[in-house]
Design an enzyme around this catalytic site. Structure first.
Site, PDB file in Angstrom:
ATOM      1  N   ASP A 120       0.822  -1.202   0.000  1.00 38.32           N
ATOM      2  CA  ASP A 120       0.000   0.000   0.000  1.00 38.32           C
ATOM      3  C   ASP A 120       0.872   1.274   0.000  1.00 38.32           C
ATOM      4  OD1 ASP A 120      -2.478   1.279   0.033  1.00 38.32           O
ATOM      5  OD2 ASP A 120      -3.294  -0.089   1.528  1.00 38.32           O
ATOM      6  N   TRP A 136      -2.786   3.334  -5.920  1.00 37.43           N
ATOM      7  CA  TRP A 136      -4.064   3.927  -6.377  1.00 37.43           C
ATOM      8  C   TRP A 136      -3.929   4.758  -7.662  1.00 37.43           C
ATOM      9  CZ3 TRP A 136      -2.499   6.419  -1.463  1.00 37.43           C
ATOM     10  CH2 TRP A 136      -2.581   5.535  -0.396  1.00 37.43           C
ATOM     11  N   GLY A 137      -2.895   4.518  -8.438  1.00 36.64           N
ATOM     12  CA  GLY A 137      -2.725   5.261  -9.693  1.00 36.64           C
ATOM     13  C   GLY A 137      -2.213   6.684  -9.508  1.00 36.64           C
ATOM     14  N   ASP A 196     -10.048   3.287  -4.032  1.00 39.62           N
ATOM     15  CA  ASP A 196     -10.715   2.135  -3.419  1.00 39.62           C
ATOM     16  C   ASP A 196     -12.155   1.956  -3.907  1.00 39.62           C
ATOM     17  OD1 ASP A 196      -8.399   2.048  -1.970  1.00 39.62           O
ATOM     18  OD2 ASP A 196      -9.397   1.869  -0.026  1.00 39.62           O
TER      19      ASP A 196
HETATM   20  C1  GLA Z   1      -6.007   1.182   1.287  1.00 35.13           C
HETATM   21  C2  GLA Z   1      -6.095   0.182   0.119  1.00 35.13           C
HETATM   22  C3  GLA Z   1      -7.213  -0.796   0.412  1.00 35.13           C
HETATM   23  C4  GLA Z   1      -6.947  -1.535   1.722  1.00 35.13           C
HETATM   24  C5  GLA Z   1      -6.779  -0.522   2.851  1.00 35.13           C
HETATM   25  C6  GLA Z   1      -6.300  -1.192   4.131  1.00 35.13           C
HETATM   26  O1  GLA Z   1      -7.128   2.002   1.369  1.00 35.13           O
HETATM   27  O2  GLA Z   1      -6.305   0.857  -1.082  1.00 35.13           O
HETATM   28  O3  GLA Z   1      -7.325  -1.741  -0.652  1.00 35.13           O
HETATM   29  O4  GLA Z   1      -5.791  -2.318   1.585  1.00 35.13           O
HETATM   30  O5  GLA Z   1      -5.839   0.483   2.514  1.00 35.13           O
HETATM   31  O6  GLA Z   1      -6.143  -0.275   5.170  1.00 35.13           O
END
Ligand code: GLA
Length: 377
Positions: free
Chosen positions: A126, A161-162, A183
């Site tokens: 992440d 996330w791009g 997300d």
């Molecule tokens: C981010 C990621 C999610 C998930 C959460 C966990 O938001 O994009 O997919 O892994 O963290 O805290």
């Protein structure tokens, strides 16, 4: 490691968030094997955020929460492996994970070694709490190198996330998939928005490094961590078809211990999965046609061996008619060829007249064809 087709599996986040433990993982592993999900290709079982203690040990190693995972992570990995599955875990390029547990920043090599020792086969990585000074591309390359040198094949799943132009550098790390957007939540608006954002990113998808549109919400029906108002079974089927068509990894996010027959049948449609797992991993292309608005989208994708996948997706609350001209696919009249088109969900054939197809779609429904090139009669 190199992964040649989009990864498939299950991830704990969408439904369970921080509410994870050994029993849940064991039961989920059992169900993946028994339900036929594993046989369809869902082979990675991934524990997301919130699995560790808030402090590292004296050797600076991550420590599994002993209340959630009383026998440690090696025992979990052994159980998962014994079911014929692969085991995935989660960390973060920042100081902390998104939920505030220790991240792997400046601990990349020691953490990769720990994951390897536990028998981990997949790492989701992440981007929360990352340095504002060190570029993301350095951070993902670092963990990529740590994994490549840890002595075990561990699939690297990047999750930035791009942002920070991820698409321009992610393939310089050893990532096999990368989150191309933010997300997902369990709403139809979220599905629509992620599909629209993906449009500009198709050229970056391909063999060995797949655009990850985020975990599936199929079958959640509003329950769990990203539950919200939920979707209908038709909407879940369209969401699944779209993710599969656009070559996204297929990571299930619902509680599979409690799946309805509709959810299982959506997730295990082998013809849809075959389009996702086609070895060519060709770029899907949007069909121009004459569309009513952005809520009716159509894609085609060339498959290995000469077939063409064609998908019509009605994202709106109204009925719609999708239209296709074979010219766009490379089959004008001068080729003396046409298509034989069977729709996968209904098993109905499409009627082609004057190199033109029209297909009625119910609200939120989709039609996905595996079309064969045949001689014009
Ligand atoms: C981010 C990621 C999610 C998930 C959460 C966990 O938001 O994009 O997919 O892994 O963290 O805290």
């Amino acid at each position: 490691m190199v992964k040649l087709t989009p990864p498939m599996g299950w991830n704990s986040w969408n439904t369970f968030g921080a509410d994870i433990n050994e029993a849940l993982i064991f039961e989920t592993a059992d169900k993946m094997a028994e339900s036929g999900l594993l046989a369809c290709g869902y082979d990675y079982l991934v524990i997301d955020d919130c699995w560790s203690l808030k402090e590292r040990d004296e050797q600076d190693r991550l420590v599994p929460d002993p209340v959630k995972f009383p026998h440690g992570m090696k025992a979990v990995a052994d159980y998962v492996h014994a079911k014929g599955l692969k085991f995935g875990m989660y960390s973060c390029a920042g100081n902390l994970t998104c939920a505030g547990y220790p991240g792997s920043f400046e601990h990349e090599f020691i953490d990769a070694a720990t994951f390897a020792e536990w028998g981990v086969d997949f790492l989701k990585y992440d981007y929360c709490y990352h340095s504002n000074i060190i570029p993301g591309e350095y951070l993902y390359r670092r963990m990529g190198l740590a994994l490549e040198n840890c002595g075990r094949d561990i699939l690297f799943s990047a999750c930035s996330w791009g942002i920070d132009e991820t698409h321009t550098w992610i393939k310089t790390s050893s990532a096999s998939m990368w989150r191309s957007t933010g997300d997902i939540v369990d709403t139809w608006e979220s599905v629509k928005s992620l599909a629209a954002q993906q449009k500009a990113l198709h050229p970056y998808n391909g063999v060995g490094c797949f655009n990850d549109m985020d975990m599936l919400i199929v079958g959640m029906h509003g329950k769990g961590n990203v539950g919200f108002q939920g979707c209908s079974d038709i909407q879940y089927r369209t969401h699944f078809s779209l993710w599969a068509f656009l070559s996204s990894p297929l990571m299930i996010g619902c509680d599979i211990r409690d799946m309805s027959p509709e959810t299982l049948s959506t997730l295990t449609n082998r013809d849809i999965i075959a389009i996702n797992q086609d070895p060519g991993c060709r770029q899907p292309y949007p069909l121009q046609g004459i569309w009513r608005d952005d809520n009716l989208i159509a894609y085609a994708k060339n498959l290995t061996g000469g077939d063409i996948a064609i998908g019509f997706f009605n994202l709106s609350a109204d009925k719609a008619t999708a239209r296709l001209n074979l010219d766009e696919l490379g089959l004008p009249h001068s080729t003396h060829k046409t298509l034989s088109m069977k729709e996968i969900w209904t098993q109905k054939d499409a009627l082609i007249r004057n190199a033109h197809v029209a297909w009625e779609l119910e609200p939120y429904d989709c039609a996905v064809f595996r079309a064969k090139v045949v001689d014009l009669a």
